[in-house]
Design an enzyme around this catalytic site. Structure first.
Site, PDB file in Angstrom:
ATOM      1  N   CYS A   2      11.962   1.656 -46.197  1.00  0.00           N
ATOM      2  CA  CYS A   2      10.636   2.228 -46.005  1.00  0.00           C
ATOM      3  C   CYS A   2      10.375   2.397 -44.511  1.00  0.00           C
ATOM      4  O   CYS A   2      10.638   1.495 -43.728  1.00  0.00           O
ATOM      5  CB  CYS A   2       9.515   1.392 -46.608  1.00  0.00           C
ATOM      6  SG  CYS A   2       9.663   1.159 -48.371  1.00  0.00           S
ATOM      7  N   ARG A  30      15.075   5.627 -43.357  1.00  0.00           N
ATOM      8  CA  ARG A  30      14.778   4.283 -43.877  1.00  0.00           C
ATOM      9  C   ARG A  30      14.410   4.297 -45.359  1.00  0.00           C
ATOM     10  O   ARG A  30      14.237   3.252 -45.974  1.00  0.00           O
ATOM     11  CB  ARG A  30      13.615   3.672 -43.086  1.00  0.00           C
ATOM     12  CG  ARG A  30      13.902   3.524 -41.616  1.00  0.00           C
ATOM     13  CD  ARG A  30      12.694   2.961 -40.912  1.00  0.00           C
ATOM     14  NE  ARG A  30      12.527   1.569 -41.236  1.00  0.00           N
ATOM     15  CZ  ARG A  30      12.965   0.561 -40.499  1.00  0.00           C
ATOM     16  NH1 ARG A  30      13.582   0.802 -39.373  1.00  0.00           N
ATOM     17  NH2 ARG A  30      12.774  -0.677 -40.866  1.00  0.00           N
ATOM     18  N   TRP A  78      11.342   3.647 -50.021  1.00  0.00           N
ATOM     19  CA  TRP A  78      12.536   3.256 -50.783  1.00  0.00           C
ATOM     20  C   TRP A  78      11.998   2.305 -51.849  1.00  0.00           C
ATOM     21  O   TRP A  78      11.572   1.201 -51.543  1.00  0.00           O
ATOM     22  CB  TRP A  78      13.544   2.563 -49.865  1.00  0.00           C
ATOM     23  CG  TRP A  78      14.846   2.252 -50.543  1.00  0.00           C
ATOM     24  CD1 TRP A  78      15.935   3.072 -50.638  1.00  0.00           C
ATOM     25  CD2 TRP A  78      15.202   1.042 -51.215  1.00  0.00           C
ATOM     26  NE1 TRP A  78      16.942   2.439 -51.331  1.00  0.00           N
ATOM     27  CE2 TRP A  78      16.526   1.198 -51.695  1.00  0.00           C
ATOM     28  CE3 TRP A  78      14.540  -0.161 -51.476  1.00  0.00           C
ATOM     29  CZ2 TRP A  78      17.193   0.194 -52.400  1.00  0.00           C
ATOM     30  CZ3 TRP A  78      15.208  -1.160 -52.185  1.00  0.00           C
ATOM     31  CH2 TRP A  78      16.522  -0.980 -52.637  1.00  0.00           C
ATOM     32  N   ASN A 104       5.641  -2.018 -46.107  1.00  0.00           N
ATOM     33  CA  ASN A 104       7.097  -2.168 -46.187  1.00  0.00           C
ATOM     34  C   ASN A 104       7.365  -3.639 -46.489  1.00  0.00           C
ATOM     35  O   ASN A 104       6.816  -4.507 -45.815  1.00  0.00           O
ATOM     36  CB  ASN A 104       7.725  -1.764 -44.843  1.00  0.00           C
ATOM     37  CG  ASN A 104       9.208  -2.088 -44.760  1.00  0.00           C
ATOM     38  OD1 ASN A 104       9.866  -2.215 -45.784  1.00  0.00           O
ATOM     39  ND2 ASN A 104       9.710  -2.212 -43.551  1.00  0.00           N
ATOM     40  N   GLY A 105       8.205  -3.911 -47.505  1.00  0.00           N
ATOM     41  CA  GLY A 105       8.512  -5.295 -47.847  1.00  0.00           C
ATOM     42  C   GLY A 105       8.232  -5.531 -49.324  1.00  0.00           C
ATOM     43  O   GLY A 105       8.066  -4.585 -50.101  1.00  0.00           O
ATOM     44  N   GLU A 507      36.153  -1.011 -44.963  1.00  0.00           N
ATOM     45  CA  GLU A 507      35.153  -0.136 -44.349  1.00  0.00           C
ATOM     46  C   GLU A 507      35.372   1.322 -44.776  1.00  0.00           C
ATOM     47  O   GLU A 507      34.419   2.041 -45.081  1.00  0.00           O
ATOM     48  CB  GLU A 507      35.211  -0.297 -42.819  1.00  0.00           C
ATOM     49  CG  GLU A 507      34.377   0.681 -42.011  1.00  0.00           C
ATOM     50  CD  GLU A 507      32.880   0.618 -42.284  1.00  0.00           C
ATOM     51  OE1 GLU A 507      32.436  -0.236 -43.055  1.00  0.00           O
ATOM     52  OE2 GLU A 507      32.166   1.483 -41.740  1.00  0.00           O
ATOM     53  N   LYS A 511      32.651   3.699 -46.917  1.00  0.00           N
ATOM     54  CA  LYS A 511      32.165   5.023 -46.513  1.00  0.00           C
ATOM     55  C   LYS A 511      32.272   5.998 -47.679  1.00  0.00           C
ATOM     56  O   LYS A 511      31.370   6.796 -47.918  1.00  0.00           O
ATOM     57  CB  LYS A 511      32.968   5.586 -45.325  1.00  0.00           C
ATOM     58  CG  LYS A 511      32.814   4.890 -43.990  1.00  0.00           C
ATOM     59  CD  LYS A 511      31.463   5.041 -43.337  1.00  0.00           C
ATOM     60  CE  LYS A 511      30.538   3.946 -43.774  1.00  0.00           C
ATOM     61  NZ  LYS A 511      30.362   2.822 -42.917  1.00  0.00           N
ATOM     62  N   GLU A 514      29.745   5.263 -50.463  1.00  0.00           N
ATOM     63  CA  GLU A 514      28.379   5.434 -49.996  1.00  0.00           C
ATOM     64  C   GLU A 514      27.955   6.896 -49.915  1.00  0.00           C
ATOM     65  O   GLU A 514      26.851   7.247 -50.323  1.00  0.00           O
ATOM     66  CB  GLU A 514      28.327   4.793 -48.602  1.00  0.00           C
ATOM     67  CG  GLU A 514      26.990   4.598 -48.027  1.00  0.00           C
ATOM     68  CD  GLU A 514      27.067   3.824 -46.709  1.00  0.00           C
ATOM     69  OE1 GLU A 514      28.133   3.795 -46.067  1.00  0.00           O
ATOM     70  OE2 GLU A 514      26.031   3.274 -46.321  1.00  0.00           O
ATOM     71  N   HIS A 530      49.240  -8.495 -57.100  1.00  0.00           N
ATOM     72  CA  HIS A 530      48.649  -9.583 -57.890  1.00  0.00           C
ATOM     73  C   HIS A 530      47.618  -9.054 -58.892  1.00  0.00           C
ATOM     74  O   HIS A 530      46.823  -9.811 -59.422  1.00  0.00           O
ATOM     75  CB  HIS A 530      48.013 -10.621 -56.960  1.00  0.00           C
ATOM     76  CG  HIS A 530      49.024 -11.279 -56.064  1.00  0.00           C
ATOM     77  ND1 HIS A 530      49.940 -12.195 -56.525  1.00  0.00           N
ATOM     78  CD2 HIS A 530      49.295 -11.112 -54.747  1.00  0.00           C
ATOM     79  CE1 HIS A 530      50.719 -12.591 -55.534  1.00  0.00           C
ATOM     80  NE2 HIS A 530      50.342 -11.931 -54.432  1.00  0.00           N
ATOM     81  N   LYS A 632      18.597   3.173 -44.665  1.00  0.00           N
ATOM     82  CA  LYS A 632      19.333   2.743 -43.486  1.00  0.00           C
ATOM     83  C   LYS A 632      19.133   1.267 -43.183  1.00  0.00           C
ATOM     84  O   LYS A 632      20.064   0.545 -42.881  1.00  0.00           O
ATOM     85  CB  LYS A 632      18.885   3.605 -42.305  1.00  0.00           C
ATOM     86  CG  LYS A 632      19.553   3.259 -40.992  1.00  0.00           C
ATOM     87  CD  LYS A 632      20.981   3.723 -40.998  1.00  0.00           C
ATOM     88  CE  LYS A 632      21.713   3.419 -39.719  1.00  0.00           C
ATOM     89  NZ  LYS A 632      23.171   3.463 -39.942  1.00  0.00           N
TER      90      LYS A 632
HETATM   91  O1  M6R Z   1      21.479  -2.744 -39.857  1.00  0.00           O
HETATM   92  P1  M6R Z   1      22.624  -3.588 -40.319  1.00  0.00           P
HETATM   93  O2  M6R Z   1      23.849  -3.396 -39.476  1.00  0.00           O
HETATM   94  O3  M6R Z   1      22.278  -5.025 -40.465  1.00  0.00           O
HETATM   95  O4  M6R Z   1      22.972  -3.038 -41.763  1.00  0.00           O
HETATM   96  C1  M6R Z   1      23.930  -3.680 -42.545  1.00  0.00           C
HETATM   97  C2  M6R Z   1      24.340  -2.823 -43.725  1.00  0.00           C
HETATM   98  O5  M6R Z   1      23.236  -2.553 -44.533  1.00  0.00           O
HETATM   99  C3  M6R Z   1      24.965  -1.497 -43.284  1.00  0.00           C
HETATM  100  O6  M6R Z   1      26.061  -1.698 -42.443  1.00  0.00           O
HETATM  101  C4  M6R Z   1      25.416  -0.675 -44.496  1.00  0.00           C
HETATM  102  O7  M6R Z   1      26.450  -1.323 -45.159  1.00  0.00           O
HETATM  103  C5  M6R Z   1      25.831   0.726 -44.050  1.00  0.00           C
HETATM  104  N1  M6R Z   1      25.019   1.711 -44.707  1.00  0.00           N
HETATM  105  C6  M6R Z   1      27.252   1.033 -44.321  1.00  0.00           C
HETATM  106  O8  M6R Z   1      27.606   2.309 -43.880  1.00  0.00           O
END
Ligand code: M6R
Length: 637
Positions: A2, A30, A78, A104-105, A507, A511, A514, A530, A632
């Site tokens: 949010c 956000r 969100w 927000n929260g 990682e 990506k 996501e 395994h 985000k």
């Molecule tokens: O703001 P932060 O680095 O704490 O966020 C952590 C994760 O939410 C963030 O890295 C998330 O996994 C990304 N969207 C991945 O691309």
């Protein structure tokens, strides 16, 4: 999660409606399932809301709303409580319509409070926890029994001051009974030139302008208007008029403003000519790494980290390091573990922030916690560092956002200088985090006497080559892009890595999940046999991070793993060093990276994987920067 924006103007010509909408556009990363705005003018309050992206709200507004507004608040959502519908979108109104509120929260005791309000005759339009709060604020404002707050509201004229004091009193009384996390912004028709806000464990910053002031979930909300920002502390209430900002602590006392300068130009948060923010941010990595490395060595080759204000004797006594983070930040920690253990000979654990405090971790005053976060507002990480500090651990935050909650609640802050990251998928933050952790590891090795100054200078020199090497990869990105475009029909991709290549595989897979919505999993290459190798069938794409041939024991094992999957029909896509021709016979395609020391290879190997995901999402016609269901900054647990 949010985005929240507020603006208070001296005259309507300062256009709160446009300022709030522009701020929301900058915070849309956000949350983007619905959005809304409320404007306060002498004629009353007006609120407009729409489902979907901000463009829908702009369309719904289309010039509507009062032209004489003096204050505005806005929200991009969100969803937590209730589906993304117009009625659940913020701002929410009080029953008498005199107050509008964004939040927000999560209010954890919302159900109990709602039940009490219903018993008391209240009715609700939405399913949200937020509406409970605005009903409570109206009741507290109207209730003569609400404890008065009679301090001075900076910048409030005689007409505004009494209503402002009552609203501050109501906000304080309501915040007191709320459980959970919140940033709350409220406007009222009783005092149109005013926004009152409160925060507990959710982000809020105030921007100081000339005859106008701003509020935002982060500085991006107002950075195009002012670079002067004020931190708002935990459980503080703030009253903002066009000419003043009054911050009130939980005891009711006014506290001095903690002002800081936002140190990036507002154009760093715009897309420019790039098709997406993610494209732009991938290409900004040479600069992000170089800026994070800048000015770290003194003339004697000693690393100087002015930000680390933990006495050296404490760092020398550390017997364990725990690295905390979520998602990409946690993978940055996994990469750093290999380097820090190797350089400092201290055991390093890497823990997901969201799991940390639930397993009763062994943390003492000899534990050093390194908390990694781009936003500095990730609630799981905030709660984890609070737990660690309660046990006596020292916390160093590696964050990209100055003034953020994690940086304020840590003992020391090592800033990554990646610049604002807007795309939901993290890219330049990752390489900057890994770089910052290397610097921190070398600093610890220096302080603890594990490495001589010349060794550290040598490690730093090699690290300083990383920006040019990343640029080398970016200059050859077309091979990756072309290949990505052939993969639009892929339904599953496996990523393999060994040693530092393993977190890179994780990682890369993140990506793809996501932003491409393709099932992807990263495995330690040696672990495949395994169990997971059962997934491999004819045509299964397998992306493998190949270690440098200079580390023969790693390289040969990974080559063997590649042959195992090829023998079962896999298509192999390899990330390998330029000049390593031994991989050619086992590859459908090779993405090349320049030779580099093993421990630094993740800074390079991750780049083709980022480009691959970005291009594939684009080829699939997906929203690269704002993938579905995500936000985000994850400010709820
Ligand atoms: O703001 P932060 O680095 O704490 O966020 C952590 C994760 O939410 C963030 O890295 C998330 O996994 C990304 N969207 C991945 O691309």
């Amino acid at each position: 999660m949010c985005g929240i924006v507020g603006h208070v103007a001296n005259t309507p010509s300062q256009r709160p409606r446009e300022v709030v909408l522009d701020g929301l556009a900058r915070l849309e990363y956000r949350g983007y399932d619905s959005a809304g705005i409320a404007l306060a003018s002498g004629g009353g309050l007006e609120a407009i809301r729409a489902v979907g992206k901000l463009a829908n709200l702009r369309e719904a507004i289309d010039g509507a709303g009062p032209d004489d507004a003096l204050a505005g608040i806005g929200h991009t959502r969100w969803a937590t409580h209730g589906r993304p519908t117009v009625t659940n979108a913020h701002p929410h109104r009080s029953e008498d319509g005199a107050f509008a509120l964004v939040h927000n929260g999560i209010i954890e005791n919302a159900d109990a409070l709602r039940a009490r309000l219903i018993d008391d005759g209240a009715s609700f339009a939405s399913e949200t926890d937020t509406e409970v709060v605005v009903h409570l604020i109206q009741r507290a404002y109207d209730d003569p029994a609400t404890p008065a707050w009679d301090g001075d509201i900076a910048g409030a004229d005689e007409a505004t001051a009494p209503a402002a004091r009552r609203l501050v009193a109501a906000m304080r009384a309501v915040a007191d009974i709320l459980e959970g996390t919140f940033t709350l912004l409220v406007v009222t028709e009783h005092a149109p030139g005013l926004v009152v806000a409160a925060r507990r464990s959710s982000p809020l910053v105030v921007g100081l302008g000339e005859n106008e002031n701003f509020l935002g979930s982060d500085v991006l909300a107002f950075v195009e208007h002012t670079s002067r920002a004020v931190e708002i502390g935990q459980d503080h209430v703030v009253a903002v008029t066009a000419d003043g900002v009054t911050v009130i602590d939980p005891s009711g006392a006014v506290v001095p403003l903690k002002e800081y300068e936002v140190d990036f130009a507002s154009d760093r948060a715009t897309k420019g000519d790039w098709p997406t923010f993610m494209d732009k941010e991938i290409n900004e990595q040479p600069r992000g790494v170089a800026d994070t490395l800048a000015d770290r060595l003194d003339s004697h080759g000693h690393l100087t980290l002015d930000e680390i204000r933990i006495p050296e004797y404490i760092l020398r006594g550390v017997d364990k390091i725990v690295m905390l983070g979520c998602g990409t930040a946690s993978y940055a920690g996994q990469v750093a573990r290999y380097a820090i253990e190797h350089w400092c000979r201290i055991p390093v654990e890497v823990e997901l922030s969201s799991e940390f405090r639930y397993r009763d971790p062994v943390v003492t005053e000899k534990t050093l916690v390194i908390a990694i976060s781009q936003s500095g507002e990730t609630m799981d990480t905030i709660q984890a560092i609070r737990h660690a500090r309660e046990q006596g651990a020292r916390v160093v935050a590696v964050v990209n956002t100055p003034g953020s909650t994690i940086s304020r609640e840590s003992d020391a802050v090592l800033l990554t200088h990646a610049g604002p990251e807007i795309a939901v998928a993290s890219t330049k933050a990752f390489t900057a985090q890994v770089t910052a952790c290397y610097i921190l590891g070398l600093y610890l090795a220096q302080v603890r006497g594990n490495k001589y100054a010349e060794e550290i200078a040598d490690y730093m020199d090699k690290l300083a080559e990383a920006p040019a090497k990343i640029q080398w990869i970016l200059d050859r990105a077309e091979t990756v892009r072309q290949f990505a475009r052939t993969m639009v029909d892929a339904s599953s991709v496996i990523y393999l890595g060994r040693h530092v290549g393993f977190p890179v595989a994780l990682e890369g897979a993140l990506k793809l999940k996501e932003i491409c919505y393709i099932h992807a999993e990263g495995f330690a290459a040696g672990e495949l046999k395994h169990g997971p190798i059962a997934l491999v069938d004819d045509g299964q794409p397998v992306i493998v991070i190949v270690p440098t041939p200079r580390r023969a024991e790693l390289h040969n094992k990974v080559l063997a793993n590649i042959q195992e999957v090829r023998a079962r029909g896999a298509r192999t896509i390899l990330v390998a060093e330029e000049g390593d021709s031994s991989v050619d016979a086992f590859a459908d395609i090779v993405f090349r990276i320049p030779p580099t020391p093993t421990l630094y290879a993740p800074l390079l190997a991750v780049v083709p994987l980022q480009i691959f995901a970005c291009e594939l999402a684009t080829a699939k016609g997906l929203d690269v920067d704002q993938p579905r269901n995500l936000a985000k900054s994850v400010t709820v647990e």
